[in-house]
Scaffold this motif. Structure first.
Motif, PDB file in Angstrom:
ATOM      1  N   TYR A 137     -23.808  11.323 -32.138  1.00  0.00           N
ATOM      2  CA  TYR A 137     -24.056  12.695 -32.605  1.00  0.00           C
ATOM      3  C   TYR A 137     -25.103  13.342 -31.720  1.00  0.00           C
ATOM      4  O   TYR A 137     -25.887  12.662 -31.043  1.00  0.00           O
ATOM      5  N   GLU A 177     -17.354  11.434 -33.650  1.00  0.00           N
ATOM      6  CA  GLU A 177     -17.620  12.117 -34.916  1.00  0.00           C
ATOM      7  C   GLU A 177     -16.336  12.338 -35.707  1.00  0.00           C
ATOM      8  O   GLU A 177     -16.286  12.101 -36.920  1.00  0.00           O
ATOM      9  N   GLU A 226     -22.693  18.994 -38.224  1.00  0.00           N
ATOM     10  CA  GLU A 226     -21.407  19.639 -37.961  1.00  0.00           C
ATOM     11  C   GLU A 226     -20.924  20.502 -39.122  1.00  0.00           C
ATOM     12  O   GLU A 226     -19.923  21.206 -39.006  1.00  0.00           O
ATOM     13  N   ILE A 247     -24.053  13.140 -38.859  1.00  0.00           N
ATOM     14  CA  ILE A 247     -22.913  13.928 -38.393  1.00  0.00           C
ATOM     15  C   ILE A 247     -22.617  15.064 -39.361  1.00  0.00           C
ATOM     16  O   ILE A 247     -22.414  16.214 -38.969  1.00  0.00           O
TER      17      ILE A 247
END
Length: 524
Positions: free
Chosen positions: A428, A180, A464, A460
């Protein structure tokens, strides 16, 4: 039932999740010592199997775990040099995080070390492989450390010493986070934004679904698109000076729209946003029964580079149970049709733990997926959402397939081995609340696997929370990422399609007020 007794109403949510991860299927209740109890359920009181009594101060945390007449105690000392209470403005304060981690590790070790033979009948303990990590984004902690330049070995040590992860989960977290971080750096995530557009229509509603979704009919879809175009036009000016990183059209099922409506949507998208300059453009084609060659050609003509063809399972009996209303053969036909029309980045979604399916059934689904060879594969765990028909069915019947918890982990191990053998790598991952499998076990994970270069940047970014996601449409949630503070501010659109159409001015106004404030802050 397992009861947690606290000295005050704080950390209760995190502790309930942690204790529940040890005892799947048990109701975990948090109470504050000295508070007047609410309505007492006599049945639950009789079914009380264990009690965890926690006390804390600025310098020391102690906890007792009592089951039957057996009591085990532990304590930890903290530095006492900071304020761990919640701030009124909910701002971050590192000492609170430190204090919380010490508290959770204390409770984790207390339960883990409690003698197995002293547990009462009916209280089955499973040590959660994810340790004290109870949130939906376990990779986020690791990725932040990597982006801050910290050494991988020191990160592994903290996963063990602070969060109590087992070695396999720690390695998975490091592997995903490393991938990532590399993709985010390459995309220049800090200076850009991403765009999400929701199309809340489906041919049918799946048994497990809780998303904003409506039966498709042309008149409602036309009115919805007209409202959506207004929101697109206004929103196109907000980040005109930023780079558009990724575009994702989801739902619902975007290709539930007819060919003409789909073409209008994509024409408007290109009119208002610099799609051609984005790193990726994904359309969640989704349901095979909505995919036609004409629609695929529309997607290709407007520059769509990545699509999903989502079977969930390749077993017809299961498809019928969950209300998919298409065949496994249609899935293969839709996939092959997409390949024929030039799509070289196709994702497929599968769900582990669907009603009635065994680990053997899941293995057979994967064997059929192997023949199709998608470019990426996402394996989800079945989640019983509050708004789903599945939850309603369980409540009506008072039953749940308890055996599902026993082979959920096996399914994910099968999926992990399959991905490795076929040349996919995990890129992910996130975890779900209310998993149908054992809480805290492998069955909570949703993992995206991809061939090299076929990862989805948007997946991602949305998980995140490292970039602003501008979200348009009914049920869409914009996430404004404040990089300097590391905070995310959400702007919600109404979920109901008719409300969205009637109140589109209000939806635009919600964004305008916040964007005006941000503009004045940045320029004033």
């Amino acid at each position: 039932m397992v009861k947690i007794i606290l000295p005050e109403r704080d950390f209760d949510y995190e502790l309930q999740a942690l204790v529940a991860s040890f005892f799947p299927g048990q109701h975990v209740q948090a109470e504050v010592c000295g508070e007047e109890p609410g309505i007492i359920d006599s049945k639950e009181d009789k079914e009380l199997l264990a009690t965890i009594n926690i006390k804390w101060s600025q310098y020391k945390i102690s906890a007792d775990f009592q089951a039957k007449s057996f009591l085990v105690s532990r304590q930890s000392f903290v530095t006492g040099d900071g304020d761990w209470h919640k701030h009124i403005d909910k701002s971050a304060h590192p000492y609170r995080t430190y204090y919380k981690n010490v508290l959770k590790k204390l409770v984790f070790c207390l339960i883990k070390d409690f003698p197995e033979e002293m547990l009462p009948e009916g209280l089955i303990r499973r040590v959660p492989a994810w340790g004290t990590m109870t949130g939906v984004r376990p990779v986020k902690i690791v990725m932040d450390e990597i982006l801050n330049g910290n050494d991988i070995n020191s990160i592994r040590e903290s996963l063990d010493n602070i969060y109590c992860l087992d070695s396999e989960k720690a390695e998975l977290a490091v592997q995903v986070a490393t991938c990532e971080a590399e993709l985010l750096k390459k995309a220049g995530y800090g200076s850009g934004y991403s765009l999400y557009i929701g199309i809340p229509f489906c041919p049918t509603t799946c048994l497990y679904c809780s998303f904003a979704s409506n039966p498709y009919y042309s008149g409602l879809a036309d009115a919805y698109l007209e409202a959506l175009f207004k929101e697109m036009e206004y929103s196109s000016h907000i980040f005109k000076d930023r780079k558009l990183s990724s575009v994702y059209i989801g739902g619902g099922t975007p290709v539930a729209l007819n060919e003409w409506q789909l073409s209008r949507l994509l024409e408007a998208l290109h009119k208002y946003f610099p799609v051609d300059k984005s790193v990726e453009f994904t359309v969640e084609a989704g349901r095979p029964d909505s995919i036609t060659e004409e629609k695929l050609k529309v997607l290709r003509r407007h520059g769509t580079g990545r699509i999903s063809v989502n079977p969930q399972t390749m077993h017809q009996k299961t498809l019928d149970i969950i209300g998919r209303r298409h065949t496994a053969r249609q899935t293969a036909d839709a996939f092959n049709l997409a390949r024929k029309n030039g799509f070289d980045n196709i994702n497929m979604d599968l769900i582990a733990g669907l009603p009635g399916e065994t680990a053997g059934d899941f293995r057979e689904t994967l064997s059929q997926i192997r023949e199709l060879a998608p470019d990426s594969l996402t394996i989800h765990s079945l989640v019983v959402k509050r708004a789903s028909k599945l939850r309603e069915k369980i409540q009506e019947t008072g039953t749940e397939d308890g055996s599902r918890a026993l082979y959920m982990e096996e399914m994910f191990n099968i999926g992990q081995q399959f991905a490795k053998e076929q040349g996919y790598h995990p890129y992910y991952m996130y975890r779900q609340k209310n998993s149908a499998g054992c809480a805290g076990s492998t069955g909570q994970e949703n993992i995206g696997y991809a061939k090299e270069g076929k990862e989805c940047l948007y997946n991602i970014l949305i998980m995140e929370e490292k970039q602003t996601i501008l979200a348009l449409g009914a049920g869409a949630s914009t996430k404004l990422y404040h990089m300097g503070m590391g905070q995310v501010e959400r702007i919600e659109n109404v979920k109901n399609v008719n409300d969205y159409i009637e109140r589109i001015g209000e939806m635009i106004g919600r964004k305008k007020r916040i964007y005006d404030r941000l503009y004045k802050k940045n320029n004033g």
